[in-house]
Design a protein around this motif. Structure first.
Motif, PDB file in Angstrom:
ATOM      1  N   ARG A 223       0.220   0.640   7.756  1.00  0.00           N
ATOM      2  CA  ARG A 223       0.264   0.851   9.210  1.00  0.00           C
ATOM      3  C   ARG A 223       1.563   1.508   9.657  1.00  0.00           C
ATOM      4  NH1 ARG A 223      -0.070  -4.120  12.723  1.00  0.00           N
ATOM      5  NH2 ARG A 223       0.531  -2.544  14.280  1.00  0.00           N
ATOM      6  N   PHE A 224       2.642   1.289   8.914  1.00  0.00           N
ATOM      7  CA  PHE A 224       3.919   1.913   9.277  1.00  0.00           C
ATOM      8  C   PHE A 224       3.831   3.439   9.216  1.00  0.00           C
ATOM      9  CE2 PHE A 224       5.578  -2.303   7.900  1.00  0.00           C
ATOM     10  CZ  PHE A 224       6.276  -2.631   9.040  1.00  0.00           C
ATOM     11  N   PHE A 225       2.845   3.953   8.483  1.00  0.00           N
ATOM     12  CA  PHE A 225       2.708   5.391   8.288  1.00  0.00           C
ATOM     13  C   PHE A 225       1.591   5.994   9.137  1.00  0.00           C
ATOM     14  CE2 PHE A 225       5.006   3.809   4.700  1.00  0.00           C
ATOM     15  CZ  PHE A 225       5.916   4.810   4.402  1.00  0.00           C
ATOM     16  N   ASP A 226       1.095   5.231  10.112  1.00  0.00           N
ATOM     17  CA  ASP A 226       0.067   5.765  11.011  1.00  0.00           C
ATOM     18  C   ASP A 226       0.575   7.045  11.678  1.00  0.00           C
ATOM     19  OD1 ASP A 226      -1.621   3.706  10.406  1.00  0.00           O
ATOM     20  OD2 ASP A 226      -1.417   2.655  12.323  1.00  0.00           O
ATOM     21  N   GLY A 227      -0.235   8.089  11.630  1.00  0.00           N
ATOM     22  CA  GLY A 227       0.124   9.361  12.244  1.00  0.00           C
ATOM     23  C   GLY A 227       0.943  10.269  11.360  1.00  0.00           C
ATOM     24  N   LEU A 228       1.321   9.798  10.174  1.00  0.00           N
ATOM     25  CA  LEU A 228       2.085  10.607   9.235  1.00  0.00           C
ATOM     26  C   LEU A 228       1.183  11.072   8.093  1.00  0.00           C
ATOM     27  CD1 LEU A 228       5.344   8.447   8.914  1.00  0.00           C
ATOM     28  CD2 LEU A 228       4.820  10.235  10.594  1.00  0.00           C
ATOM     29  N   ASP A 229       1.561  12.161   7.466  1.00  0.00           N
ATOM     30  CA  ASP A 229       0.843  12.668   6.299  1.00  0.00           C
ATOM     31  C   ASP A 229       1.515  12.109   5.050  1.00  0.00           C
ATOM     32  OD1 ASP A 229      -0.811  14.206   7.954  1.00  0.00           O
ATOM     33  OD2 ASP A 229       0.585  15.901   7.906  1.00  0.00           O
ATOM     34  N   LEU A 230       0.811  11.232   4.339  1.00  0.00           N
ATOM     35  CA  LEU A 230       1.389  10.607   3.163  1.00  0.00           C
ATOM     36  C   LEU A 230       1.561  11.614   2.029  1.00  0.00           C
ATOM     37  CD1 LEU A 230      -0.508   7.201   3.090  1.00  0.00           C
ATOM     38  CD2 LEU A 230       1.941   7.511   3.413  1.00  0.00           C
ATOM     39  N   VAL A 231       2.725  11.564   1.401  1.00  0.00           N
ATOM     40  CA  VAL A 231       2.981  12.355   0.199  1.00  0.00           C
ATOM     41  C   VAL A 231       2.233  11.692  -0.952  1.00  0.00           C
ATOM     42  CG1 VAL A 231       4.777  13.028  -1.455  1.00  0.00           C
ATOM     43  CG2 VAL A 231       5.230  13.128   1.020  1.00  0.00           C
ATOM     44  N   GLU A 232       1.607  12.493  -1.817  1.00  0.00           N
ATOM     45  CA  GLU A 232       0.925  11.914  -2.977  1.00  0.00           C
ATOM     46  C   GLU A 232       1.916  11.112  -3.822  1.00  0.00           C
ATOM     47  OE1 GLU A 232      -2.193  11.827  -3.778  1.00  0.00           O
ATOM     48  OE2 GLU A 232      -2.855  13.021  -2.052  1.00  0.00           O
ATOM     49  N   PRO A 233       1.524   9.966  -4.344  1.00  0.00           N
ATOM     50  CA  PRO A 233       0.185   9.380  -4.408  1.00  0.00           C
ATOM     51  C   PRO A 233      -0.156   8.450  -3.249  1.00  0.00           C
ATOM     52  CG  PRO A 233       1.678   8.090  -5.728  1.00  0.00           C
ATOM     53  CD  PRO A 233       2.502   9.198  -5.131  1.00  0.00           C
ATOM     54  N   GLY A 234       0.463   8.602  -2.107  1.00  0.00           N
ATOM     55  CA  GLY A 234       0.200   7.720  -0.976  1.00  0.00           C
ATOM     56  C   GLY A 234       0.913   6.391  -1.137  1.00  0.00           C
ATOM     57  N   VAL A 235       0.306   5.315  -0.639  1.00  0.00           N
ATOM     58  CA  VAL A 235       0.881   3.980  -0.796  1.00  0.00           C
ATOM     59  C   VAL A 235       0.700   3.548  -2.251  1.00  0.00           C
ATOM     60  CG1 VAL A 235       0.713   1.553  -0.146  1.00  0.00           C
ATOM     61  CG2 VAL A 235       0.474   3.328   1.601  1.00  0.00           C
ATOM     62  N   ALA A 236       1.798   3.189  -2.900  1.00  0.00           N
ATOM     63  CA  ALA A 236       1.753   2.840  -4.317  1.00  0.00           C
ATOM     64  C   ALA A 236       2.644   1.642  -4.591  1.00  0.00           C
ATOM     65  CB  ALA A 236       2.210   4.029  -5.169  1.00  0.00           C
ATOM     66  N   VAL A 237       2.349   0.948  -5.676  1.00  0.00           N
ATOM     67  CA  VAL A 237       3.280  -0.068  -6.152  1.00  0.00           C
ATOM     68  C   VAL A 237       4.589   0.653  -6.506  1.00  0.00           C
ATOM     69  CG1 VAL A 237       3.717  -1.763  -7.982  1.00  0.00           C
ATOM     70  CG2 VAL A 237       1.434  -1.569  -6.956  1.00  0.00           C
ATOM     71  N   LEU A 238       5.708  -0.011  -6.260  1.00  0.00           N
ATOM     72  CA  LEU A 238       7.034   0.617  -6.317  1.00  0.00           C
ATOM     73  C   LEU A 238       7.259   1.542  -7.513  1.00  0.00           C
ATOM     74  CD1 LEU A 238       9.113  -2.490  -5.264  1.00  0.00           C
ATOM     75  CD2 LEU A 238       9.207  -0.293  -4.104  1.00  0.00           C
ATOM     76  N   ASP A 239       6.965   1.080  -8.711  1.00  0.00           N
ATOM     77  CA  ASP A 239       7.296   1.861  -9.891  1.00  0.00           C
ATOM     78  C   ASP A 239       6.281   2.955 -10.197  1.00  0.00           C
ATOM     79  OD1 ASP A 239       5.662  -0.441 -10.428  1.00  0.00           O
ATOM     80  OD2 ASP A 239       5.816  -0.006 -12.557  1.00  0.00           O
ATOM     81  N   LYS A 240       5.197   3.019  -9.405  1.00  0.00           N
ATOM     82  CA  LYS A 240       4.152   4.012  -9.656  1.00  0.00           C
ATOM     83  C   LYS A 240       4.303   5.255  -8.774  1.00  0.00           C
ATOM     84  CE  LYS A 240       2.393   1.039 -12.483  1.00  0.00           C
ATOM     85  NZ  LYS A 240       2.679   1.182 -13.932  1.00  0.00           N
ATOM     86  N   TRP A 241       5.319   5.275  -7.891  1.00  0.00           N
ATOM     87  CA  TRP A 241       5.520   6.433  -7.025  1.00  0.00           C
ATOM     88  C   TRP A 241       6.380   7.452  -7.767  1.00  0.00           C
ATOM     89  CZ3 TRP A 241       8.837   9.706  -4.613  1.00  0.00           C
ATOM     90  CH2 TRP A 241       8.341  10.430  -3.509  1.00  0.00           C
ATOM     91  N   HIS A 242       5.767   8.556  -8.164  1.00  0.00           N
ATOM     92  CA  HIS A 242       6.435   9.646  -8.884  1.00  0.00           C
ATOM     93  C   HIS A 242       7.410   9.138  -9.945  1.00  0.00           C
ATOM     94  CE1 HIS A 242       4.862  13.182  -6.829  1.00  0.00           C
ATOM     95  NE2 HIS A 242       4.889  12.476  -5.709  1.00  0.00           N
TER      96      HIS A 242
END
Length: 267
Positions: A223-242
């Motif tokens: 919900r904190f990202f409502d109205g924003l375009d999420l960078v891939e991979p979107g919402v992820a578990v901490l160590d799984k983001w890039h």
């Protein structure tokens, strides 16, 4: 840069920033922080790993943002400095990056000198304020940041200390509304989604010690990202983001890390 005077450091009860420092192996903490930290480790011995994984996400996200042209960063909830700091990562890629750190913890200004060692081409500044004062933060940050150009707002391991009754989502919306198109929100947040029983006990112990902990679900975090375009991979578990943008933290694969991370762009 200050919004309000620094308060006296309270060593009679545990403090989240000092506990975090203890988890990371720092020395800017007190026996009361260490005792509460040990209670958290008794619930889950991987808490120090979680702290390091959270820090590693900040490094990767800052690197990604700098590599994608962001040159201005507003980091709220800075905490006690642990190298490399955000400005060191950003200015290592873009020496002209401008960084404003912000925290309400009275122990952080003691270490402001470490926070302010940046590149000659860039600017690094610190202001004393609370995330619950978004207008004051933005007004003071204008001394360093050009709000006609994109800004990366960093809220790392902060909003789980702000309950819904304090308007956590509204605070983020207010801050983002004052940033121009092309700005980003980078954020992490603890969750009880994977460890409900341990998390419930942790919340109980921290509440008794005067620390509010609002462990939001994946939906609540998104919900904190409502109205924003999420960078891939979107919402992820901490160590799984890039993960390719940094080295893995030892121990991070010994079970799921109970926290979410994401970066979103303001269209």
């Amino acid at each position: 840069m200050t919004v309000r005077p620094t308060d006296e450091i309270d060593t009679s009860r545990p403090n989240p920033a000092r506990m975090y420092d203890w988890y990371l192996g720092g020395k800017d903490n007190y026996p009361v922080d260490q005792e509460m930290g040990r209670q958290m480790l008794a619930l889950d011995p991987r808490v120090p790993v979680m702290a390091r994984v959270n820090r590693a996400f900040m490094h990767r996200a800052t690197r990604w943002l700098a590599e994608h042209g962001v040159r201005q960063f507003l980091d709220i909830g800075t905490g006690i400095p642990t190298e490399p700091n955000l400005h060191q990562v950003a200015q290592g890629i873009a020496p002209d990056a401008r960084v404003v750190y912000c925290d309400n913890d009275p122990i952080v200004p003691v270490h402001a000198a470490a926070l302010l060692r940046g590149t000659p081409e860039g600017v690094t500044e610190y202001l004393q304020a609370d995330v619950r004062e978004p207008d004051a933060i933005i007004e003071c940050a204008r001394q360093v940041i050009d709000f006609d150009r994109p800004v990366a707002l960093s809220l790392v391991a902060l909003l789980h200390f702000v309950p819904d009754e304090d308007g956590a989502h509204e605070l983020v919306g207010d801050l983002m509304s004052q940033l121009p198109t092309g700005s980003y929100l980078m954020m992490t947040h603890a969750t009880a989604d994977f460890t409900p029983e341990q998390s419930a006990t942790a919340v109980e112990k921290l509440t008794a010690a005067g620390i509010t902990l609002a462990l939001r679900s994946r939906t609540g975090f998104a919900r904190f990202f409502d109205g924003l375009d999420l960078v891939e991979p979107g919402v992820a578990v901490l160590d799984k983001w890039h993960p390719e943008l940094g080295d893995p933290v030892p121990g991070q694969d010994d079970g799921v890390i109970p926290g979410y991370a994401a970066v979103g762009r303001k269209p």
